[in-house]
Design a protein around this motif. Structure first.
Motif: not given
Ligand code: SAM
Length: 282
Positions: A35-64
């Motif tokens: 888990v990282f914290e970033s200035p543009e995307f807020g907090r984000f989760l990666t598994l085995d180095g691959y992006m799972m979700l970011t605080e900024k754009d997770e709403f798009i994936y989860h809503e759709m």
């Protein structure tokens, strides 16, 4: 010193996000969790180095992944979510008064624990009494139920590592069996853009087409996933995703969304020609 998270999208393409700090790093039985914290995307989760979700754009994936089937199905009560241990899909589903029970099948308990601690914006709903969490392989879980679910959402990692079994004919066949006669399966359908991803996506589509009498694909734009162009699969025994859908019923629920709306729902099923060609060639 500047810190950057970099994901290798293909042999020739990398995607980087500037990071303030790393909040967590650990190895579970199944994968590495960061888990990282970033200035543009807020907090984000990666598994085995691959992006799972970011605080900024997770709403798009989860809503759709959620509101498209919940708009189509007028009364989805019993729902199965496979993967999705971050809680984002469950959070969106719980906004519907029709939802009585959700089985969340996540293979990795550590993902849920880490998300509860560091990503409360997606995980805080996981304690809702309507949610039962099963720490089990989704491939095994779907072997048992018959004619049980109104909706199955496959919110998985990519087709390698622990997620591999969730892209097999056996898995899709069992999802078909677990659904009621008017049920719907939605799955994250990968990206069509880079050649290697398009090939994997096409093979997945082929298996779904052989398992369901009806399947269509829809799209969304998700900045932090490879190429930013992402697909979802809509499969059913008899329901159609646009024709005959009572969009007025969904609007009357008054659910406030940031990406999804009913016009976009219909439009999302109109795909670019190059994507249609990949899908037709199965
Ligand atoms: N939105 C994400 C994406 O497409 O990048 C998916 C997010 S969610 C964190 C994916 C979850 O699927 C992970 O927590 C992973 O542990 C879980 N998972 C992978 N394989 C699984 C399996 N066979 N059964 C159940 N859960 C699985």
């Amino acid at each position: 010193m500047e810190l950057w998270y970099t994901e290798q999208h293909t042999k020739n393409v990398r995607f980087s996000i500037r990071v303030n700090r790393q909040l967590y790093s650990g190895q579970s039985e199944f994968q590495r969790i960061d888990v990282f914290e970033s200035p543009e995307f807020g907090r984000f989760l990666t598994l085995d180095g691959y992006m799972m979700l970011t605080e900024k754009d997770e709403f798009i994936y989860h809503e759709m992944i959620t509101h498209v089937p919940m708009c189509v199905h007028p009364k989805a009560e019993n729902i199965l979510v496979i993967g999705g241990g971050d809680g984002g899909t469950v959070r969106e589903l719980l906004r519907y008064p029709s939802v009585r029970h959700i089985d969340l099948v996540e293979i990795d308990e550590m993902v849920v624990d880490v998300c509860r601690e560091y990503l409360p914006f997606t995980a805080s709903c996981l304690d809702d009494p309507r949610v039962d969490i099963h720490y089990e392989d989704g491939l095994r879980f779907v072997r048992k139920p018959v004619d049980v679910y109104d909706l199955i959402i496959v919110d998985s990692t990519d087709p390698f590592g622990p997620g591999e079994g969730l892209f097999t004919k056996e898995f899709y066949g069992n999802c078909f069996k677990a659904l009621k006669a008017d049920g719907i399966m939605i799955n994250q359908h990968e990206s069509p853009f880079y050649e290697q991803d398009a090939y994997a996506m096409q093979r997945m589509h082929q298996r779904i087409v052989h398992s369901f009498p009806f399947s269509r694909v829809y799209q969304a734009h998700i900045p932090t996933y490879p190429s930013g162009h992402w697909l979802f699969g809509f499969s059913s025994k008899n329901r159609r995703p646009v024709e005959g859908v009572d969009f007025a019923r969904w609007k009357s629920l008054g659910i406030k969304t940031r990406y999804y709306n009913t016009q976009l729902h219909a439009a999302a099923f109109s795909l670019p020609n190059y994507v249609e060609e990949i899908l037709e060639d199965v």
